[in-house]
Design an enzyme around this catalytic site. Structure first.
Site, PDB file in Angstrom:
ATOM      1  N   GLY A 175     -24.785  29.322  81.367  1.00  0.00           N
ATOM      2  CA  GLY A 175     -25.050  30.437  82.278  1.00  0.00           C
ATOM      3  C   GLY A 175     -23.850  30.632  83.180  1.00  0.00           C
ATOM      4  O   GLY A 175     -23.966  30.763  84.392  1.00  0.00           O
ATOM      5  N   HIS A 176     -22.679  30.637  82.562  1.00  0.00           N
ATOM      6  CA  HIS A 176     -21.442  30.862  83.303  1.00  0.00           C
ATOM      7  C   HIS A 176     -20.305  31.099  82.305  1.00  0.00           C
ATOM      8  O   HIS A 176     -20.467  30.919  81.094  1.00  0.00           O
ATOM      9  CB  HIS A 176     -21.124  29.676  84.216  1.00  0.00           C
ATOM     10  CG  HIS A 176     -21.144  28.361  83.543  1.00  0.00           C
ATOM     11  ND1 HIS A 176     -22.096  27.404  83.767  1.00  0.00           N
ATOM     12  CD2 HIS A 176     -20.329  27.850  82.601  1.00  0.00           C
ATOM     13  CE1 HIS A 176     -21.863  26.361  83.021  1.00  0.00           C
ATOM     14  NE2 HIS A 176     -20.805  26.606  82.296  1.00  0.00           N
ATOM     15  N   ALA A 177     -19.156  31.500  82.867  1.00  0.00           N
ATOM     16  CA  ALA A 177     -17.913  31.658  82.088  1.00  0.00           C
ATOM     17  C   ALA A 177     -16.797  31.038  82.909  1.00  0.00           C
ATOM     18  O   ALA A 177     -16.997  30.689  84.074  1.00  0.00           O
ATOM     19  CB  ALA A 177     -17.642  33.135  81.829  1.00  0.00           C
ATOM     20  N   ARG A 232     -21.479  31.631  78.299  1.00  0.00           N
ATOM     21  CA  ARG A 232     -22.220  30.794  77.359  1.00  0.00           C
ATOM     22  C   ARG A 232     -23.548  30.346  77.952  1.00  0.00           C
ATOM     23  O   ARG A 232     -23.643  30.052  79.158  1.00  0.00           O
ATOM     24  CB  ARG A 232     -21.402  29.597  76.875  1.00  0.00           C
ATOM     25  CG  ARG A 232     -21.312  28.334  77.744  1.00  0.00           C
ATOM     26  CD  ARG A 232     -20.543  28.501  79.029  1.00  0.00           C
ATOM     27  NE  ARG A 232     -19.298  29.206  78.885  1.00  0.00           N
ATOM     28  CZ  ARG A 232     -18.134  28.600  78.669  1.00  0.00           C
ATOM     29  NH1 ARG A 232     -18.062  27.289  78.639  1.00  0.00           N
ATOM     30  NH2 ARG A 232     -17.035  29.298  78.579  1.00  0.00           N
TER      31      ARG A 232
END
Ligand code: T46
Length: 151
Positions: free
Chosen positions: A63-65, A110
């Site tokens: 839940g981040h990039a 992702r």
């Protein structure tokens, strides 16, 4: 040996890249062996290794990039799903074979879920841990990804 031909390359003005990479396997009746060499099998020097374990089967991670970080993700044991979003399209990968890693460049959102019981996720990373390298807000990521595509 690399699966799917070439090593991925990234550029600061390109869309993020995600790609499966196949590693060598030394088969042996005593047990198989796989190895990874930075800048040989994967396109960066390895600066950090971390792993996820004792993951509840209903857990959701990611839940981040990342702004700069490149990584390769393996299921050393068990399996899990990785949803990849480059700001343009979403692709799902199932990791279940320790010979195959999922390379993820910068500017890729992702999300990971569907962990099997006892799954172990190992990650090789191009940089040390820096919280300032994360986009943890999806809209911030999307803006950065779209800006990068239009550069
Ligand atoms: C990714 C997926 C696959 C550290 O102190 N050092 C580290 O090297 C890492 C990775 C995390 N942390 C701290 C930061 C948070 O306080 O551990 C905590 C959990 O991290 P996070 O919520 O980012 O964990 P995941 O599993 O959601 O994401 C991690 C990586 O951060 C990320 O880059 O791609 O694993």
């Amino acid at each position: 040996m690399i699966g799917n031909n070439e090593l991925p390359t990234t550029s600061h003005s390109a869309r993020g890249v995600a790609k499966m990479i196949e590693l060598p396997q030394i088969r042996d009746p005593r047990g198989d062996l796989t190895f990874v060499e930075g800048r040989n099998h994967i396109p960066f020097d390895i600066r950090r290794v971390y792993y996820l374990y004792n993951v509840p089967v209903d857990s959701e991670r990611g839940g981040h990039a990342h702004m700069e970080l490149e990584q390769i993700i393996f299921a050393l044991s068990g399996s899990f799903r990785v949803r990849i979003d480059d700001g343009h399209s979403v692709t799902e990968y199932w990791l279940r074979d320790p010979r195959w890693g999922l390379y993820i460049s910068r500017l890729i959102w992702r999300e990971m879920d569907n962990f099997s019981q006892g799954a172990v996720c190992m990650v090789l990373a191009s940089r040390r841990y820096e919280e300032s390298d994360y986009y943890r807000n999806y809209d911030d990521f999307l803006q950065a990804a779209r800006n990068s595509m239009s550069d």
